[in-house]
Design a protein around this motif. Sequence first.
Motif, PDB file in Angstrom:
ATOM      1  N   ALA A   1       1.923 -30.272  -2.713  1.00 62.63           N
ATOM      2  CA  ALA A   1       1.936 -31.880  -2.467  1.00 62.63           C
ATOM      3  C   ALA A   1       0.575 -32.419  -3.578  1.00 62.63           C
ATOM      4  CB  ALA A   1       1.479 -32.220  -1.118  1.00 62.63           C
ATOM      5  N   ALA A   2       1.169 -33.348  -4.129  1.00 62.40           N
ATOM      6  CA  ALA A   2       0.260 -33.938  -5.153  1.00 62.40           C
ATOM      7  C   ALA A   2      -0.521 -35.294  -4.481  1.00 62.40           C
ATOM      8  CB  ALA A   2       0.873 -34.377  -6.422  1.00 62.40           C
ATOM      9  N   THR A   3       0.089 -35.639  -3.339  1.00 60.52           N
ATOM     10  CA  THR A   3      -0.630 -37.038  -2.814  1.00 60.52           C
ATOM     11  C   THR A   3      -0.321 -37.027  -1.312  1.00 60.52           C
ATOM     12  OG1 THR A   3      -0.607 -39.387  -2.815  1.00 60.52           O
ATOM     13  CG2 THR A   3       1.518 -38.393  -2.919  1.00 60.52           C
ATOM     14  N   GLU A   4      -0.888 -37.685  -0.604  1.00 60.06           N
ATOM     15  CA  GLU A   4      -0.685 -37.456   1.101  1.00 60.06           C
ATOM     16  C   GLU A   4       0.878 -37.759   1.489  1.00 60.06           C
ATOM     17  OE1 GLU A   4      -3.342 -37.841   3.476  1.00 60.06           O
ATOM     18  OE2 GLU A   4      -4.961 -37.722   2.535  1.00 60.06           O
ATOM     19  N   PRO A   5       1.563 -36.946   1.895  1.00 61.67           N
ATOM     20  CA  PRO A   5       2.837 -37.282   2.419  1.00 61.67           C
ATOM     21  C   PRO A   5       2.735 -38.002   3.718  1.00 61.67           C
ATOM     22  CG  PRO A   5       2.114 -35.098   2.935  1.00 61.67           C
ATOM     23  CD  PRO A   5       0.964 -35.351   2.209  1.00 61.67           C
ATOM     24  N   GLN A   6       3.420 -39.231   3.763  1.00 59.08           N
ATOM     25  CA  GLN A   6       3.813 -39.711   5.285  1.00 59.08           C
ATOM     26  C   GLN A   6       4.773 -39.182   6.084  1.00 59.08           C
ATOM     27  OE1 GLN A   6       5.035 -41.893   2.510  1.00 59.08           O
ATOM     28  NE2 GLN A   6       3.385 -43.422   2.066  1.00 59.08           N
ATOM     29  N   VAL A   7       5.838 -38.502   5.377  1.00 56.02           N
ATOM     30  CA  VAL A   7       6.773 -37.608   6.127  1.00 56.02           C
ATOM     31  C   VAL A   7       6.961 -36.375   5.462  1.00 56.02           C
ATOM     32  CG1 VAL A   7       8.988 -37.715   6.924  1.00 56.02           C
ATOM     33  CG2 VAL A   7       7.899 -39.959   6.842  1.00 56.02           C
ATOM     34  N   ILE A   8       7.092 -35.332   6.362  1.00 58.94           N
ATOM     35  CA  ILE A   8       7.538 -34.099   5.769  1.00 58.94           C
ATOM     36  C   ILE A   8       9.128 -33.881   6.401  1.00 58.94           C
ATOM     37  CG2 ILE A   8       7.119 -31.689   6.191  1.00 58.94           C
ATOM     38  CD1 ILE A   8       3.965 -32.921   6.401  1.00 58.94           C
ATOM     39  N   ALA A   9       9.921 -33.254   5.470  1.00 56.29           N
ATOM     40  CA  ALA A   9      11.480 -33.145   5.778  1.00 56.29           C
ATOM     41  C   ALA A   9      11.734 -31.601   5.954  1.00 56.29           C
ATOM     42  CB  ALA A   9      12.072 -33.615   4.539  1.00 56.29           C
ATOM     43  N   VAL A  10      12.260 -31.194   6.762  1.00 58.24           N
ATOM     44  CA  VAL A  10      12.687 -29.906   6.974  1.00 58.24           C
ATOM     45  C   VAL A  10      14.067 -29.673   6.850  1.00 58.24           C
ATOM     46  CG1 VAL A  10      12.420 -27.717   8.374  1.00 58.24           C
ATOM     47  CG2 VAL A  10      10.457 -29.272   8.335  1.00 58.24           C
ATOM     48  N   ILE A  11      14.609 -28.900   5.851  1.00 60.06           N
ATOM     49  CA  ILE A  11      16.190 -28.961   5.821  1.00 60.06           C
ATOM     50  C   ILE A  11      16.353 -27.474   6.602  1.00 60.06           C
ATOM     51  CG2 ILE A  11      17.857 -28.614   4.092  1.00 60.06           C
ATOM     52  CD1 ILE A  11      15.483 -30.490   2.605  1.00 60.06           C
ATOM     53  N   ALA A  12      17.104 -27.145   7.448  1.00 59.16           N
ATOM     54  CA  ALA A  12      17.148 -26.102   8.095  1.00 59.16           C
ATOM     55  C   ALA A  12      18.341 -25.858   9.032  1.00 59.16           C
ATOM     56  CB  ALA A  12      15.978 -25.810   9.039  1.00 59.16           C
ATOM     57  N   GLN A  13      18.522 -24.729   9.730  1.00 61.57           N
ATOM     58  CA  GLN A  13      19.657 -24.397  10.568  1.00 61.57           C
ATOM     59  C   GLN A  13      19.257 -25.109  12.167  1.00 61.57           C
ATOM     60  OE1 GLN A  13      19.761 -20.420  10.480  1.00 61.57           O
ATOM     61  NE2 GLN A  13      20.574 -20.154   7.986  1.00 61.57           N
ATOM     62  N   PRO A  14      20.300 -25.131  12.917  1.00 62.67           N
ATOM     63  CA  PRO A  14      20.136 -25.755  14.099  1.00 62.67           C
ATOM     64  C   PRO A  14      19.035 -25.410  14.998  1.00 62.67           C
ATOM     65  CG  PRO A  14      22.545 -26.179  13.612  1.00 62.67           C
ATOM     66  CD  PRO A  14      21.915 -25.459  12.500  1.00 62.67           C
ATOM     67  N   GLU A  15      19.367 -23.765  14.785  1.00 60.97           N
ATOM     68  CA  GLU A  15      18.439 -23.057  15.706  1.00 60.97           C
ATOM     69  C   GLU A  15      16.727 -23.665  15.185  1.00 60.97           C
ATOM     70  OE1 GLU A  15      16.039 -19.246  16.538  1.00 60.97           O
ATOM     71  OE2 GLU A  15      16.400 -20.311  14.871  1.00 60.97           O
ATOM     72  N   GLN A  16      16.590 -23.435  13.887  1.00 65.10           N
ATOM     73  CA  GLN A  16      15.099 -23.824  13.527  1.00 65.10           C
ATOM     74  C   GLN A  16      14.769 -25.083  13.688  1.00 65.10           C
ATOM     75  OE1 GLN A  16      16.672 -22.879   9.287  1.00 65.10           O
ATOM     76  NE2 GLN A  16      15.548 -20.912   9.543  1.00 65.10           N
ATOM     77  N   ILE A  17      15.745 -25.972  13.579  1.00 60.57           N
ATOM     78  CA  ILE A  17      15.333 -27.504  14.084  1.00 60.57           C
ATOM     79  C   ILE A  17      14.887 -27.572  15.563  1.00 60.57           C
ATOM     80  CG2 ILE A  17      16.069 -30.003  14.219  1.00 60.57           C
ATOM     81  CD1 ILE A  17      15.529 -29.218  11.250  1.00 60.57           C
ATOM     82  N   MET A  18      15.581 -26.655  16.328  1.00 64.00           N
ATOM     83  CA  MET A  18      15.281 -26.742  17.779  1.00 64.00           C
ATOM     84  C   MET A  18      13.872 -26.236  18.194  1.00 64.00           C
ATOM     85  SD  MET A  18      16.975 -23.937  20.639  1.00 64.00           S
ATOM     86  CE  MET A  18      15.638 -22.697  20.066  1.00 64.00           C
TER      87      MET A  18
END
Length: 351
Positions: A239-256
């Motif tokens: 990250a080069a600047t403060e993020p407002q949101v972090i996105a995770v691209i993942a399988q349903p089990e990981q999102i759970m």
Amino acid sequence: MIDQRASSAEQTPQTVAYRIEIDHAACTGCGLCVAFCPVDVFEQAPGALNADQHPCCAAERPGIPLVAAPELCWGCETCAGQCPAQAIRVINEGGCDPFAARSVALPLPAQKVELYREWSATLRRVLGLRWSPVAISLIPAGDPLPAVPVPSERLRYCQSLMAARRGRCIMLPANRHACPDGTSILGLTEMPAKLASGELYLLFHKLDSIEAAQRMVHERPHLEPRSIDATVVTPLEQAATEPQVIAVIAQPEQIMWLCMSASYYTGHRFDFHASGYNAQCVETTLIPYLSGELNISFGCYGCRASSDVGDELMFMGIPTDLMPTIIKGLRELDKKAIPQSRNKIYLPPLA
Ligand code: SF4
Ligand code: SF4
């Protein structure tokens, strides 16, 4: 230090030029390119098309599409993608970088960089993520810009997100965004009329009626036009600047497990906003950005059609303010619940 920035009025889609080539011998005159272009680059000439080459059905052809307003082209490739004859090529002729003359903002403090690295490493290790979480920053008009490269090509916002999970750092001003929909939703431009009216969603057969399309447009959030100067996406650990949101691209089990981490200390259940329309701009980014709450997405037609994201993956947008709680909760779950679940401790033995 920050220099005087270019005015947001200079960051128009038109500052990158596109040349549209139409193979008139292949064109059948179906008019799909005219209908689908979100910004009305084409006009359809009156009269039958290529009567000499298509004598059998010349009377049914409304006429050749003309590139009437090439300066409006976004390079979104919708026309080429919809053309059943593959008669259209959209060629990037280059253009100016609206931020070229500007110096960059000071880098993030070392503690922040270390914190984001630690979050990324924890998410990847505990969840077993294949790709990096993505730090998302929407840079408000007039704010300093981070030292993140502006690509020469145009990308859809969702494409930039998918590329960031693989390690790319990308800053997109309006004239590097290829999707008029996402770009206007995220506040970089005005919304083109065909999108605001819902007309284009009917053409794509994504909704049943103009009333349904208008409702979908009305119910989704969007930011004020030209309130955002650029979208910035990077792997979280870069990250080069403060993020407002972090996105995770993942399988349903990981999102759970992320959901459970977020409610580990409160038991709170979630009301997610997922629709299948405008997944990355609205569902993964804007809803967490505006609400301060987690949100999930199953992806949308656009992001699945234009990126390499796997069918087995889904998405979560996490407001950065929630990350300390989520990381703490995830570490607790990693002590017992996650390994036990993954070891299938309740799976009965086969008879
Ligand atoms: S690339 Fe997109 S904006 Fe350009 S002419 Fe084709 S549909 Fe229209
Ligand atoms: S979509 Fe293709 S075939 Fe149809 S009018 Fe346009 S260029 Fe011709």
